[in-house]
Design a protein around this motif. Structure first.
Motif, PDB file in Angstrom:
ATOM      1  N   THR A 242      -3.349  -0.319  -4.207  1.00 40.80           N
ATOM      2  CA  THR A 242      -2.893  -1.700  -4.400  1.00 40.80           C
ATOM      3  C   THR A 242      -4.038  -2.643  -4.751  1.00 40.80           C
ATOM      4  O   THR A 242      -3.869  -3.549  -5.584  1.00 40.80           O
ATOM      5  N   ALA A 245      -4.811  -2.323  -8.353  1.00 39.42           N
ATOM      6  CA  ALA A 245      -3.684  -2.875  -9.117  1.00 39.42           C
ATOM      7  C   ALA A 245      -3.743  -4.399  -9.135  1.00 39.42           C
ATOM      8  O   ALA A 245      -3.467  -5.043 -10.159  1.00 39.42           O
ATOM      9  N   VAL A 367       3.642  -0.119  -7.125  1.00 36.02           N
ATOM     10  CA  VAL A 367       2.966  -1.148  -7.940  1.00 36.02           C
ATOM     11  C   VAL A 367       3.329  -1.006  -9.412  1.00 36.02           C
ATOM     12  O   VAL A 367       3.349  -2.004 -10.150  1.00 36.02           O
ATOM     13  N   TRP A 372       2.275  -5.404  -7.217  1.00 34.21           N
ATOM     14  CA  TRP A 372       1.210  -5.154  -6.237  1.00 34.21           C
ATOM     15  C   TRP A 372       1.541  -5.793  -4.885  1.00 34.21           C
ATOM     16  O   TRP A 372       1.123  -5.292  -3.840  1.00 34.21           O
TER      17      TRP A 372
END
Length: 404
Positions: A242, A245, A367, A372
């Motif tokens: 994450t 991302a 994501v 995200w």
């Protein structure tokens, strides 16, 4: 501050402590190298991230599955008779992976070699944790938490420096260089580690073979640590995906590593703070309290409006990682059945590795398919599950309550 420095200084003044740590550094650096190096190597020489991910998954899954078995062998047969041959088998499998990868071998062959390399790598973290109570046996009992915190900080530094070294070798030479260097570092570090007096004095406990097929799993406390550590690992694995991302979403893809490093720095700082004091009271309660703080650290990340704010929030979120895992490691030693200590330390690690892998996979889908922000919420939710389990099962996390 002076008190904190003194506690760490007292640990490092214990006979053989510094020598063991110095030998550990190169021997354990491969855990920060192998995952990224395998991905970069296979991407370079197979042309596919999907293939690279499959090979890396084979390595990681084998590490997680084999660690408790190797730990049990060490408890029952001794340290050197297991670690030395397994290390050479690991090095041979890594050499085969590099050689056949460069030769364009089929994907199935590469996965098999990576799995063999993962299956034979010794669980040096668990070995080190099992060693600390031995060398601190004549010291103040409270120093063990400081030593294990130092261990946790070492791991965080490895996970920062290992990928940086891998990226540098890949850029300057070839990702294969990192895969060649990794087993060399392991063997060099082990050569220095195995000659240390506490290691040579390692003896098999008379109770080692008394636990049957369950081994360390006879302890309810070890089972609780597995249950709580797996969702924590999911949380950490989700954040590994994450945070990059988020960086890409903000147009700063090149700084994704900085966010991850900042997060790891928060964990290292938390670990140093944890080890700076002597803790009293129930270890199970303390572990449950740290676990309860984890989800609170990850929920705000979903609201981060910029890279700077996300960096600050990631630093804060990381602060409870090392203290929670350090408390878990100390409990593992407390609740381990006599003669099964090394194995006991490997089970939470296996759960953590499995959770991280699941978190990586799930967050990648989240994501890509949603956003995200939902990756952050998934991480926080998993941490919440861990907190709930710790809150309901903390009584099993004491030596008196852990046995069946």
């Amino acid at each position: 501050m002076n008190g904190a420095r003194e506690r760490y200084a007292r640990v490092l003044r214990v006979p053989h402590a510094r020598a063991l740590l110095l030998a550990e550094l190169p021997a354990r650096l491969p855990i920060g190298i192998n995952g990224l190096a395998i991905v970069l190597f296979c991407r370079e020489h197979t042309g596919s991230y999907a293939s690279a991910g499959a090979v890396a998954a084979g390595f990681g899954a084998a590490v997680g599955l084999s660690s408790p078995l190797i730990g049990r062998l060490i408890d029952r047969r001794g340290l050197a008779p297991v670690v030395v041959p397994f290390s050479f088998l690991h090095a041979a499998a890594m050499a085969g992976l590099v050689a056949l990868g460069l030769a364009g071998a089929p994907l199935g062959v590469l996965i098999a070699l990576a799995a063999a390399a993962g299956a034979f790598i010794p669980p040096l973290g668990s070995i080190s944790r099992a060693m600390w109570p031995r060398i601190l046996a004549d010291e103040e009992p409270g120093l063990l938490s400081t030593a294990l915190a130092l261990e946790g900080v070492l791991v965080e530094l490895i996970f920062v420096s290992g990928p940086l070294l891998t990226a540098a070798l890949a850029a300057l030479l070839d990702p294969a260089a990192a895969l060649v260097l990794s087993p060399v570092l392991l063997l060099v570090g082990l050569a220095g580690y195995m000659v240390q007096p506490p290691v040579r004095a390692w003896v098999v406990s008379a109770h080692a073979a008394a636990h049957g097929p369950w081994g360390a799993l006879r302890s309810a406390g070890i089972r609780t640590l597995i249950l709580t550590t797996a969702p924590m690992g999911f949380c950490f694995g989700a954040m590994e995906v994450t945070l990059p991302a988020f960086s890409e979403h903000e147009g700063w893809r090149s700084l994704s590593g900085v966010l991850v490093a900042t997060w790891s720095l928060g964990s290292a700082l938390g670990g140093l703070a944890y080890g700076a004091r002597s803790w009293s009271g129930s270890p199970g309660r303390r572990y449950a309290r740290f676990a309860a703080l984890l989800p609170l650290g990850y929920l705000p990340l979903a609201l981060a409006p910029s890279m700077v704010v996300m960096g600050v929030l990631a630093l804060i979120a990381g602060c409870c990682i090392a203290p929670t895992l350090t408390a878990a490691n100390q409990i593992a030693g407390d609740v381990a059945p006599a003669g099964a200590e090394t194995e006991a330390y490997t089970w939470p690690t296996m759960a953590l590795v499995a959770g991280i892998a699941a978190g990586n996979w799930a967050a990648g889908a989240i994501v890509e398919g949603v956003s995200w922000q939902w990756g952050c919420l998934a991480a926080a939710s998993a941490a919440g599950v861990a907190a709930a389990l710790a809150a309901t099962r903390w009584r099993t996390l004491s030596a008196q309550e852990a046995a069946l």
